[in-house]
Design a protein around this motif. Structure first.
Motif, PDB file in Angstrom:
ATOM      1  N   ASP A  71      20.961 -11.061   9.225  1.00 30.80           N
ATOM      2  CA  ASP A  71      21.667 -12.332   9.431  1.00 30.80           C
ATOM      3  C   ASP A  71      21.598 -12.754  10.905  1.00 30.80           C
ATOM      4  O   ASP A  71      21.385 -13.929  11.214  1.00 30.80           O
ATOM      5  CB  ASP A  71      23.126 -12.210   8.976  1.00 30.80           C
ATOM      6  N   LYS A 108      19.724 -16.128  12.480  1.00 31.30           N
ATOM      7  CA  LYS A 108      20.395 -17.124  13.315  1.00 31.30           C
ATOM      8  C   LYS A 108      19.709 -17.259  14.683  1.00 31.30           C
ATOM      9  O   LYS A 108      19.569 -18.367  15.204  1.00 31.30           O
ATOM     10  CB  LYS A 108      21.874 -16.764  13.433  1.00 31.30           C
ATOM     11  N   ARG A 168      26.485 -25.070  14.419  1.00 32.80           N
ATOM     12  CA  ARG A 168      27.139 -24.166  13.466  1.00 32.80           C
ATOM     13  C   ARG A 168      26.501 -22.775  13.526  1.00 32.80           C
ATOM     14  O   ARG A 168      27.175 -21.769  13.338  1.00 32.80           O
ATOM     15  CB  ARG A 168      27.183 -24.731  12.050  1.00 32.80           C
ATOM     16  N   ARG A 213      28.512 -18.973  14.738  1.00 31.82           N
ATOM     17  CA  ARG A 213      28.569 -17.652  14.078  1.00 31.82           C
ATOM     18  C   ARG A 213      28.323 -16.535  15.090  1.00 31.82           C
ATOM     19  O   ARG A 213      28.989 -15.505  15.065  1.00 31.82           O
ATOM     20  CB  ARG A 213      27.551 -17.589  12.943  1.00 31.82           C
ATOM     21  N   HIS A 225      35.168 -14.160   7.394  1.00 31.73           N
ATOM     22  CA  HIS A 225      34.295 -13.612   6.353  1.00 31.73           C
ATOM     23  C   HIS A 225      35.011 -13.498   5.019  1.00 31.73           C
ATOM     24  O   HIS A 225      36.179 -13.123   4.971  1.00 31.73           O
ATOM     25  CB  HIS A 225      33.791 -12.225   6.772  1.00 31.73           C
TER      26      HIS A 225
HETATM   27  C1  1Q0 Z   1      27.802  -1.275  15.977  1.00 31.26           C
HETATM   28  C2  1Q0 Z   1      28.130  -1.818  14.644  1.00 31.26           C
HETATM   29  C3  1Q0 Z   1      27.749  -3.202  14.455  1.00 31.26           C
HETATM   30  C4  1Q0 Z   1      28.658  -3.919  13.571  1.00 31.26           C
HETATM   31  C5  1Q0 Z   1      28.539  -5.390  13.684  1.00 31.26           C
HETATM   32  C6  1Q0 Z   1      29.847  -6.061  13.408  1.00 31.26           C
HETATM   33  C7  1Q0 Z   1      29.712  -7.335  12.759  1.00 31.26           C
HETATM   34  C8  1Q0 Z   1      29.810  -7.248  11.268  1.00 31.26           C
HETATM   35  C9  1Q0 Z   1      29.404  -8.530  10.700  1.00 31.26           C
HETATM   36  C10 1Q0 Z   1      28.992  -8.512   9.284  1.00 31.26           C
HETATM   37  C11 1Q0 Z   1      28.025  -9.625   9.030  1.00 31.26           C
HETATM   38  C12 1Q0 Z   1      27.475  -9.611   7.658  1.00 31.26           C
HETATM   39  C13 1Q0 Z   1      26.247 -10.421   7.451  1.00 31.26           C
HETATM   40  C14 1Q0 Z   1      26.412 -11.861   7.062  1.00 31.26           C
HETATM   41  C15 1Q0 Z   1      27.355 -12.656   7.527  1.00 31.26           C
HETATM   42  C16 1Q0 Z   1      27.344 -14.132   7.466  1.00 31.26           C
HETATM   43  O1  1Q0 Z   1      27.875 -14.584   6.237  1.00 31.26           O
HETATM   44  C17 1Q0 Z   1      28.129 -14.645   8.635  1.00 31.26           C
HETATM   45  C18 1Q0 Z   1      28.401 -16.127   8.560  1.00 31.26           C
HETATM   46  O2  1Q0 Z   1      27.214 -16.835   8.573  1.00 31.26           O
HETATM   47  P1  1Q0 Z   1      26.989 -17.986   7.469  1.00 31.26           P
HETATM   48  O3  1Q0 Z   1      25.624 -18.546   7.762  1.00 31.26           O
HETATM   49  O4  1Q0 Z   1      27.045 -17.293   6.110  1.00 31.26           O
HETATM   50  O5  1Q0 Z   1      28.101 -18.966   7.635  1.00 31.26           O
HETATM   51  N1  1Q0 Z   1      27.423 -14.312   9.832  1.00 31.26           N
HETATM   52  C19 1Q0 Z   1      28.040 -13.846  10.934  1.00 31.26           C
HETATM   53  O6  1Q0 Z   1      29.241 -13.750  10.996  1.00 31.26           O
HETATM   54  C20 1Q0 Z   1      27.168 -13.465  12.120  1.00 31.26           C
HETATM   55  C21 1Q0 Z   1      27.252 -11.991  12.322  1.00 31.26           C
HETATM   56  C22 1Q0 Z   1      26.351 -11.553  13.420  1.00 31.26           C
HETATM   57  C23 1Q0 Z   1      26.593 -10.124  13.730  1.00 31.26           C
HETATM   58  C24 1Q0 Z   1      25.660  -9.659  14.792  1.00 31.26           C
HETATM   59  C25 1Q0 Z   1      25.909  -8.244  15.137  1.00 31.26           C
HETATM   60  C26 1Q0 Z   1      24.919  -7.740  16.090  1.00 31.26           C
HETATM   61  C27 1Q0 Z   1      25.258  -6.366  16.434  1.00 31.26           C
HETATM   62  C28 1Q0 Z   1      25.126  -5.792  17.485  1.00 31.26           C
HETATM   63  C29 1Q0 Z   1      25.421  -4.383  17.762  1.00 31.26           C
HETATM   64  C30 1Q0 Z   1      26.169  -4.251  18.985  1.00 31.26           C
HETATM   65  C31 1Q0 Z   1      26.362  -2.858  19.385  1.00 31.26           C
HETATM   66  C32 1Q0 Z   1      27.359  -2.718  20.475  1.00 31.26           C
HETATM   67  C33 1Q0 Z   1      27.049  -1.726  21.478  1.00 31.26           C
HETATM   68  C34 1Q0 Z   1      26.009  -2.153  22.418  1.00 31.26           C
HETATM   69  C35 1Q0 Z   1      26.434  -2.095  23.790  1.00 31.26           C
HETATM   70  C36 1Q0 Z   1      26.154  -3.310  24.570  1.00 31.26           C
END
Ligand code: 1Q0
Length: 215
Positions: free
Chosen positions: A57, A61, A107, A111, A151
C-alpha cells in the motif's frame, strides 16, 4: 551485489532525507518526502513478507505521487504546498465523497501523512524504551493513537497480527544498520524532531484547507 546494497535499510539515510524535506520557508519538498518513505519501506521489507500488505500500500501511494512529480504538471508538485494549491484550484480533489479523482495527490499524501504520525509516536517510544521493552507493544500503542482511527476493523485486525511478529528490540536496532548500535538512540533523538516538524507543517496546511478528512 550493488542491488542488495541499494535495498539495505540505513537509518542515517532516512534521517538525511527528512532533513532535506523542509525548504527555507517551511514548505515540504514532495521529492524528499517520498524518498523518506521509500527508505522506510526498505526497512519494512527487511522485516519479512508478513508486512507485505502494508509495504504494498505504501509503495502504491509513493508511486502515485512520483507519477505526478514526473508528469507534465510536475512543476506544480514540487512542494506539498504547491500541490495542494494546484489540485484545489483545478478541482482535482474529491472533497466529500469519492468521485472522479480517487487518486488525487492530496488524498494520497494524507494517508502517508497519517502514517508519519504513527512513525513519530513509535520512534519516540523506541528511543525512550528499555532493553527488554517489546517492539510489538510500542508499535501497537503508537498505531492505536494514530492510524487506527482511520482504518476499518479488518485492517486494524491484520495490522495487530503483523505487529505480533515484529522482532525484539535488539534485532530491530540491528536492522537499522547503525554502527555502533549505541548510536541508535542519539540518532533517533535527532530524527524525531525533524519528522515531527514535517508532520506539523503538513498538518497545519491540511487543516487550513479543510483537507484532513479527504475520502
Ligand atoms: C515496523 C512495523 C511497521 C508497521 C506499520 C504500521 C502501519 C500499519 C498500517 C496498516 C496499513 C494496511 C494497508 C492498507 C491500508 C490502507 O487502507 C490505508 C488507507 O488508504 P486508502 O487508499 O485505502 O484510503 N493506507 C494507509 O493508511 C497508509 C499506510 C502506510 C503505512 C506505511 C508504513 C511504512 C512503514 C515503515 C516502517 C517503519 C519502521 C520504523 C523504524 C525505522 C526507523 C526510522
Amino acid at each position: 551485489s550493488v542491488t542488495a546494497e541499494e535495498q539495505k535499510f540505513c537509518l542515517k539515510e532516512v534521517l538525511d532525507t527528512f532533513k532535506l524535506c523542509l525548504t527555507e520557508n517551511k514548505e515540504v519538498y514532495l521529492e524528499h518526502y517520498v524518498a523518506g518513505w521509500r527508505g522506510l519501506v526498505k526497512f519494512l521489507n527487511s522485516l519479512g513478507s508478513i508486512f507485505g500488505f502494508i509495504s504494498k500500500d505504501a509503495v502504491n501511494k509513493i508511486q502515485i505521487l512520483v507519477t505526478y512529480l514526473n508528469g507534465e504538471n510536475g512543476s506544480q508538485y514540487v512542494t506539498v504546498q504547491s500541490m495542494v494549491k494546484y489540485e484545489l484550484d483545478n478541482e482535482l480533489v474529491d472533497i466529500t465523497r469519492r468521485g472522479s479523482h480517487p487518486e488525487s495527490g492530496c488524498r494520497t499524501l494524507l494517508r502517508l501523512h497519517r502514517a508519519l504520525r504513527w512513525l513519530e509516536l513509535f520512534l519516540e517510544r523506541l528511543r525512550t524504551s528499555s532493553e527488554d521493552s517489546k517492539t510489538s507493544v510500542m508499535c501497537a500503542e503508537a498505531y492505536n493513537e494514530s492510524l487506527a482511527k482511520h482504518h476499518p476493523w479488518v485492517i486494524r485486525k491484520a495490522a495487530g497480527m503483523a505487529f505480533c511478529v515484529l522482532p525484539g528490540r535488539p534485532a530491530f536496532f540491528e536492522v537499522m544498520n547503525v554502527s555502533p548500535p549505541e548510536q541508535v538512540v542519539p540518532m533517533l533523538g535527532e530524527a524525531i524532531p525533524l519528522i515531527s516538524e514535517v508532520y506539523q507543517v503538513t498538518e497545519g496546511l491540511y487543516a487550513q484547507h479543510n483537507l484532513l478528512d479527504l475520502p
